[in-house]
Design a protein around this motif. Sequence first.
Motif, mmCIF file in Angstrom:
data_model
loop_
_atom_site.group_PDB
_atom_site.id
_atom_site.type_symbol
_atom_site.label_atom_id
_atom_site.label_comp_id
_atom_site.label_asym_id
_atom_site.label_seq_id
_atom_site.Cartn_x
_atom_site.Cartn_y
_atom_site.Cartn_z
ATOM 1 N N VAL A 85 0.838 -1.200 0.000
ATOM 2 C CA VAL A 85 0.000 0.000 0.000
ATOM 3 C C VAL A 85 0.871 1.246 0.000
ATOM 4 O O VAL A 85 0.632 2.192 -0.762
ATOM 5 N N ASP A 86 1.864 1.259 0.840
ATOM 6 C CA ASP A 86 2.751 2.417 0.969
ATOM 7 C C ASP A 86 3.447 2.766 -0.348
ATOM 8 O O ASP A 86 3.668 3.931 -0.653
ATOM 9 N N GLN A 87 3.771 1.758 -1.153
ATOM 10 C CA GLN A 87 4.505 1.972 -2.402
ATOM 11 C C GLN A 87 3.606 2.111 -3.628
ATOM 12 O O GLN A 87 4.098 2.309 -4.737
ATOM 13 N N ASP A 88 2.293 2.023 -3.439
ATOM 14 C CA ASP A 88 1.361 2.092 -4.562
ATOM 15 C C ASP A 88 1.032 3.550 -4.894
ATOM 16 O O ASP A 88 0.219 4.187 -4.227
ATOM 17 N N ALA A 89 1.649 4.065 -5.944
ATOM 18 C CA ALA A 89 1.467 5.467 -6.341
ATOM 19 C C ALA A 89 0.086 5.728 -6.929
ATOM 20 O O ALA A 89 -0.333 6.886 -7.039
ATOM 21 N N LEU A 144 -3.969 1.524 4.946
ATOM 22 C CA LEU A 144 -2.959 1.343 5.999
ATOM 23 C C LEU A 144 -3.615 1.110 7.348
ATOM 24 O O LEU A 144 -3.133 0.307 8.157
ATOM 25 N N ALA A 145 -4.736 1.787 7.599
ATOM 26 C CA ALA A 145 -5.464 1.581 8.851
ATOM 27 C C ALA A 145 -6.051 0.170 8.892
ATOM 28 O O ALA A 145 -6.032 -0.503 9.928
ATOM 29 N N ARG A 146 -6.561 -0.285 7.769
ATOM 30 C CA ARG A 146 -7.195 -1.604 7.692
ATOM 31 C C ARG A 146 -6.181 -2.727 7.889
ATOM 32 O O ARG A 146 -6.482 -3.739 8.504
#
Length: 149
Positions: free
Chosen positions: A53-57, A68-70
């Motif tokens: 998720v963090d790297q998905d632009a 990120l919360a999920r």
Amino acid sequence: MQTIQKSISPEAVTGFKRVAYHESFVVLRDLNMVQQVRIVTVNEAGRPITEIVDQDASLSAVQKQNALARYQEQLVTRQTAGAFVDPTTGKVVAEAGEGIITQRDFFQAVCLGDLKKMGMTINDKTSVAELLYALISNEITNIDARGDL
């Protein structure tokens, strides 16, 4: 060995794969023990969902925040204080009763023969650290089997 980690049961609602990472193990003054385990949801390849998720632009800031919360990592803490087990099976039971002992007493009674029964090869060159890591790893399995992860 860099860390103690184990694949654990899938997430109950979604069926997503998860990995448990040993976070800490503490022996308290009264010799009760506390274990913390970090639970990480991973994809089929074993990669943490939060990393993906963090790297998905392509995700908007709100989508990223929600995802990120999920899928955030969870820190689970379990302790022997107040826990009871059936000494014949090692299974945690709801309350004390005839033939039931404290989880602390059960843990203190674990011997090398028990580790061998778990499948560990033990000889004169087996380090105390390896023995401790095996116990910690086995307890992660036990906590997961109880449905506590």
